[in-house]
Design a protein around this motif. Sequence first.
Motif, short mmCIF file in Angstrom:
data_model
loop_
_atom_site.label_atom_id
_atom_site.label_comp_id
_atom_site.label_asym_id
_atom_site.label_seq_id
_atom_site.Cartn_x
_atom_site.Cartn_y
_atom_site.Cartn_z
N UNK A 41 28.68 25.17 24.70
CA UNK A 41 28.80 24.66 26.08
C UNK A 41 30.26 24.60 26.52
N UNK A 42 31.17 24.70 25.57
CA UNK A 42 32.60 24.66 25.88
C UNK A 42 33.03 25.97 26.55
N UNK A 43 34.19 25.91 27.19
CA UNK A 43 34.76 27.13 27.79
C UNK A 43 35.07 28.13 26.68
N UNK A 44 34.70 29.37 26.90
CA UNK A 44 34.91 30.41 25.89
C UNK A 44 36.40 30.67 25.68
N UNK A 45 36.81 30.86 24.42
CA UNK A 45 38.21 31.17 24.13
C UNK A 45 38.50 32.67 24.21
N UNK A 46 37.86 33.34 25.18
CA UNK A 46 38.01 34.79 25.35
C UNK A 46 38.22 35.10 26.83
N UNK A 47 38.92 36.21 27.11
CA UNK A 47 39.09 36.68 28.48
C UNK A 47 38.66 38.14 28.55
N UNK A 48 38.16 38.51 29.72
CA UNK A 48 37.82 39.91 30.00
C UNK A 48 38.73 40.36 31.13
N UNK A 49 39.53 41.39 30.86
CA UNK A 49 40.46 41.90 31.86
C UNK A 49 40.28 43.40 32.02
N UNK A 139 31.70 44.53 41.32
CA UNK A 139 31.08 44.28 40.01
C UNK A 139 31.87 43.21 39.29
N UNK A 140 31.23 42.62 38.28
CA UNK A 140 31.90 41.76 37.32
C UNK A 140 31.45 42.20 35.95
N UNK A 141 32.36 42.18 35.00
CA UNK A 141 31.97 42.39 33.62
C UNK A 141 31.49 41.05 33.10
N UNK A 142 30.36 41.09 32.41
CA UNK A 142 29.75 39.88 31.87
C UNK A 142 29.46 40.12 30.39
N UNK A 143 29.74 39.11 29.57
CA UNK A 143 29.59 39.29 28.13
C UNK A 143 29.03 38.05 27.45
N UNK A 144 28.36 38.32 26.36
CA UNK A 144 28.06 37.31 25.35
C UNK A 144 28.95 37.68 24.17
N UNK A 145 29.72 36.72 23.70
CA UNK A 145 30.69 36.97 22.63
C UNK A 145 30.41 35.99 21.50
N UNK A 146 30.24 36.54 20.29
CA UNK A 146 29.97 35.72 19.13
C UNK A 146 31.15 35.71 18.17
N UNK A 153 29.22 32.37 22.89
CA UNK A 153 29.28 31.99 24.30
C UNK A 153 28.55 33.03 25.12
N UNK A 154 27.76 32.56 26.08
CA UNK A 154 26.99 33.43 26.98
C UNK A 154 27.59 33.32 28.38
N UNK A 155 27.72 34.44 29.07
CA UNK A 155 28.15 34.41 30.47
C UNK A 155 29.65 34.43 30.68
N UNK A 156 30.41 34.96 29.73
CA UNK A 156 31.85 35.12 29.92
C UNK A 156 32.04 36.22 30.96
N UNK A 157 32.79 35.93 32.03
CA UNK A 157 32.92 36.92 33.12
C UNK A 157 34.38 37.28 33.41
N UNK A 158 34.52 38.50 33.91
CA UNK A 158 35.82 38.97 34.39
C UNK A 158 35.98 38.56 35.85
N UNK A 159 37.18 38.77 36.36
CA UNK A 159 37.39 38.68 37.80
C UNK A 159 36.62 39.83 38.45
N UNK A 160 36.29 39.71 39.73
CA UNK A 160 35.58 40.81 40.39
C UNK A 160 36.42 42.07 40.51
N UNK A 161 35.73 43.21 40.41
CA UNK A 161 36.35 44.52 40.57
C UNK A 161 35.65 45.21 41.75
N UNK A 162 36.41 45.73 42.68
CA UNK A 162 35.85 46.44 43.83
C UNK A 162 35.71 47.91 43.47
N UNK A 163 34.50 48.45 43.63
CA UNK A 163 34.25 49.88 43.41
C UNK A 163 34.06 50.50 44.80
N UNK A 164 34.88 51.52 45.11
CA UNK A 164 34.82 52.16 46.43
C UNK A 164 34.47 53.63 46.31
N UNK A 165 33.86 54.16 47.34
CA UNK A 165 33.54 55.61 47.39
C UNK A 165 34.74 56.39 47.88
#
Length: 165
Positions: A41-49, A139-146, A153-165
């Motif tokens: 339940x604690x904040x995950x000690x991981x980042x997604x960049x 999009x956002x990258x979403x992860x479960x990290x063990x 931890x479930x639901x670790x997310x990145x900042x949003x990334x804009x995908x353009x055509x």
Amino acid sequence: MKMYSLVVLVALVACAQGYSSGAPESACEDMIPRHPVPPQKSKAPYTITTNTKVVKAGSPLEVVISGKGASDTIRGLLLQARVGDKPVGTFTIPPNEPFQLLNCGTAGNSVTHTKHDAKLDKQTVSFTWTPPADLNDEIKFRATIALNGAVFWVGVESAPIKVTN
């Protein structure tokens, strides 16, 4: 009663070891491992960049998952790029890494771990992700990290990334 306790213990050990070779497809939607313990339940000690905050559809980008400290290693993983709750795009895994692609509706749209020794745990991992050629969305990258089978931890997310055509 002793026989019942033994059966329960064997079942729990089997569940804990059951997915040591990667996340099952049944975890694709909720990203919850089928471990016999609840997520942290604690904040995950991981980042997604990522190496960019805007990417052209069809153009690859690098995704990096890092532990915040030296002891924050990655043993298990389920990683997706999502538009809302839908996994999109495809991943590429560097050679000789303890990870594999998982089909969560489309081949290669998720990354999970392979069975490996603890000596192969890493503090930082990186993958290449390519958005669909026709995607024009955020999009956002979403992860479960063990960290291990009992600490994840479930639901670790990145900042949003804009995908353009």
